[in-house]
Design an enzyme around this catalytic site. Structure first.
Site, PDB file in Angstrom:
ATOM      1  N   CYS A   7      22.255  44.147  11.115  1.00  0.00           N
ATOM      2  CA  CYS A   7      23.052  43.839   9.925  1.00  0.00           C
ATOM      3  C   CYS A   7      24.508  43.741  10.351  1.00  0.00           C
ATOM      4  CB  CYS A   7      22.858  44.881   8.826  1.00  0.00           C
ATOM      5  SG  CYS A   7      23.532  46.511   9.194  1.00  0.00           S
TER       6      CYS A   7
ATOM      7  N   HIS B 276      28.331  50.577   1.851  1.00  0.00           N
ATOM      8  CA  HIS B 276      29.043  51.159   2.992  1.00  0.00           C
ATOM      9  C   HIS B 276      30.044  50.120   3.483  1.00  0.00           C
ATOM     10  CE1 HIS B 276      25.470  49.087   4.523  1.00  0.00           C
ATOM     11  NE2 HIS B 276      26.211  48.732   5.546  1.00  0.00           N
TER      12      HIS B 276
END
Length: 689
Positions: free
Chosen positions: A419, A606
């Site tokens: 990611c 996040h």
């Protein structure tokens, strides 16, 4: 306020603005499609020119379209803004607009000269789409004014009377102000459509509608203009051609058939399946990447669209209600009794014209396309990613086109989830897949997670979100790439497990496969999960070393926007001393790149990979929004904010993934009555390895 946050709130693009308006309008209309279908059936069967005329049941048709449908739409719009409270005040206000429109038209008809045709009733669909969300938004702002200032025991009294009084005021405003505006607007729009029909220019609308579809701008046109006007026309004539301007499935069918016969590479391989999904499933977005891959094909879809509209104009065909989704099945169900020949011919001819034009374009560029395919750059995956970017959120259908079915050309030993930052969604996805592989009894395969920037060419299989697949493919050119749109429960995991099972049973496993994989780095060691028990079981960390503390768990009865949820998560992490004030901007920037929605009602916001300096320690925040959060089109109940220092967060995410991979455990989390009870259920995230 930083530039990042400003950019996120003001996209600076007219296209994005129109797209958001269209998406919101679609959100009000689509849940009420069953009611529109029911009204269409009443119309098709029971009006004077219907299949089975019935004077008694025909009496339902008028009140249903005039009162029920607009109020349902208004209630949905209000609910999207402010839950049930918003739906109630939205409905009250919209009823004022309906009554105001009827009153004005009654006065105008009373002043008409004798013998002149009366002005027809205007159905308040546009009024509902304006007044519903507006009333709910104002109610939400009013409640915020006295939130926390009402004495205990008087909350219900204040809530009931404030909503009732505001609904009363909003209905009067809608009666005297909004109703005249909407009546004027409907007269202008109706006159414009009438002029196009009278001058045989309606086919020209395809020049606007077909490109707008590809860029997901059609919802504003379709639900904001065509649906209200079409419903008004269907009330008077029993059918409307306007329902067919955007919904004709022949256009996409012709394009996908052209790729089936004349395309190359991944586009050709996926076109037959996409054609079935489009034509019978009604998911039009499935053909948009094929147009974006080769922009000249916009001429083909415009030509096909114009052909279909012209055919319907010639045969005076129409539908009795909107066809949604735009499947051939939905179109035929809603076709007026006298329009089957015209509608079917329109679909067939639009498909034929689109196919012929697209075939010429594809044949003309075939040599270049074959060369690009040989070089490994046919552009289809990029077109799928751009389509998802245009849509503004992930799509399981488009993700399936981009990822395809994993096919290994060499033994798979090393699986990497990648990611943007390597610290959130990828770690959770790796944990879920690792458990599936373990349950399948497959050995000799390691599953780890990394940031895309850290991919080093050693992976055998790489799993990413669809928007990131192209970036990952550039770093790991020899690996198998799989795209997912849901890290918690993607069906692609089962494909990967089956691939590994076939590899193990077919003798293709490497020599080391007899021994379990042994982590070679501290990062990999911490990423390997241990078996955990039910929620809250296991040995917890000492309180002063816990990543999740009692004060970091909250429950809200209402809803929140994504930005509000991000801000709360960042504030909790900052209060725990885990991040600096810059972390919110990093979280917001992460969402603008790739959503942190994980599936199963969970989002794990996040920061970006560049924001690691803003992380001071490892901590977790948990907020449950019982009213839900619209996470860029996905429904979220739990927002788990994450700050991970070093590799410590990987075990945290592994435990969170286990919590949310079991529906019974999610049900227990949702049933927790207090933050303290929810904290206890989340205690497994504090477990030691």
């Amino acid at each position: 306020m930083s530039d990042t946050r400003t950019a996120a709130k003001t996209p600076g693009s007219l296209r994005v603005g129109v797209q958001k308006v269209g998406t919101f309008l679609s959100g009000m209309i689509m849940p009420n499609i069953p009611a529109l279908i029911a009204w269409g059936l009443f119309t098709a069967f029971f009006i004077e020119v219907g299949w089975t005329p019935n004077e008694a049941l025909n009496s339902i048709v008028g009140p249903m379209i005039h009162y029920l449908l607009p109020i349902l739409i208004a209630a949905q719009g209000g609910r999207m803004i402010y839950d049930t409270r918003g739906a109630v005040v939205a409905s009250i206000a919209t009823f004022g607009a309906i009554a105001g429109s009827d009153w004005l038209i009654g006065l105008q008809n009373a002043d008409l000269p004798a013998g002149e045709s009366p002005i027809p009733t205007i159905h308040m669909f546009i009024g509902a789409m304006i007044m519903g969300p507006l009333a709910a938004w104002i109610m939400k702002k009013l409640d915020a004014l006295w939130e926390g200032r009402v004495k205990a025991g008087f909350e219900m009294l204040v809530n009931m009377f404030s909503a009732g009084i505001f609904g009363f005021v909003a209905a009067i405003f809608a009666f005297y102000v909004l109703a005249p505006v909407v009546n004027f607007l409907m007269n202008i729009l109706g006159g414009a459509v009438g002029w196009l029909v009278d001058n045989n220019l309606l086919p020209l609308t395809s020049i606007l509608i077909e490109p707008a579809k590809v860029f997901f701008l059609n919802n504003a046109i379709n639900h904001g203009v065509l649906t209200p006007l079409g419903l008004a026309q269907a009330t008077e004539d029993g059918k409307s051609i306007l329902f067919l301007l955007e919904a004709n499935p022949g256009v996409g069918l012709g394009l996908l058939l052209a790729f089936t016969f004349f395309g190359v590479g991944a586009a050709r391989a996926s076109a037959p399946g996409a054609a079935i999904i489009h034509f019978f499933g009604g998911i039009h977005e499935v053909y948009f990447p094929y147009v974006l891959m080769k922009p000249a094909l916009i001429l083909a879809v415009i030509g096909g669209g114009m052909t279909g509209v012209a055919t319907n104009v010639l045969f005076r065909s129409g539908l009795v209600a909107p066809a949604a989704p735009g499947s051939i099945i939905a179109v035929l169900i809603q076709t007026a009794r006298d329009s089957y020949l015209g509608v079917i011919l329109a679909v067939v001819l639009s498909a034929a014209v689109t196919f012929l034009i697209a075939a010429v374009i594809l044949r003309a560029s075939r040599k270049r396309d074959l060369a690009a395919e040989a070089a490994g750059a046919d552009g289809f995956a990029d077109a799928v990613a751009r389509t998802e970017a245009n849509k503004g959120r992930k799509s399981s259908v488009l993700g399936g086109l981009a990822g395809g079915t994993a096919v290994a050309t060499r033994p798979i030993e090393k699986v990497i989830f990648a990611c943007d930052a390597g610290m959130g969604s990828s770690a959770m996805g790796a944990s879920v897949l690792r458990n599936k592989i373990k349950q399948a009894g497959i050995e000799g395969v390691t599953v780890t997670n990394k940031a895309i920037a850290s991919l080093d060419g050693t992976a055998d299989l790489v799993i990413t979100q669809a928007q990131l697949t192209d970036r990952a493919r550039q770093r790991e050119q020899s690996a198998v790439h799989v795209s997912v749109d849901n890290f918690m429960n993607s069906p692609r995991y089962d494909e990967v497990v089956e691939l590994l099972r076939e590899q193990a049973s077919g003798g293709a496993a490497p020599a080391e496969a007899d021994a379990p994989a042994v982590p070679t780095t501290r990062r990999e060691a911490r990423a390997v999960p241990t078996t955990t028990g039910p929620i809250g079981s296991g040995t917890s960390r000492p309180a002063d070393d816990a990543v999740l503390t009692r004060g970091s768990v909250r429950i809200h009865a209402g809803s929140a926007t994504r930005e509000e949820a991000l801000q709360e998560a960042a504030d909790i992490l900052a209060s725990a001393g885990a991040v600096t004030g810059a972390y919110f901007d990093a979280m917001l920037a992460r969402e603008q790149t790739v959503s942190t929605f994980m599936g199963n009602e969970l989002a794990i916001p996040h920061g970006t990979n560049e924001a690691k300096d803003a992380i001071l320690g490892s901590a977790l925040s948990v907020v449950r929004y019982d009213g839900g959060v619209d996470w860029d089109g996905d429904a979220v109940t739990f927002v788990v904010g994450i700050a991970g220092k070093g590799d410590e967060h990987l075990k945290i995410l592994s435990n969170v993934a286990e919590l949310f991979s079991d529906e019974s455990q999610i049900a227990r989390l949702k049933a927790a009555a207090t933050p303290e009870e929810l904290f206890e259920l989340f205690q497994s995230v504090n477990q030691e390895d």
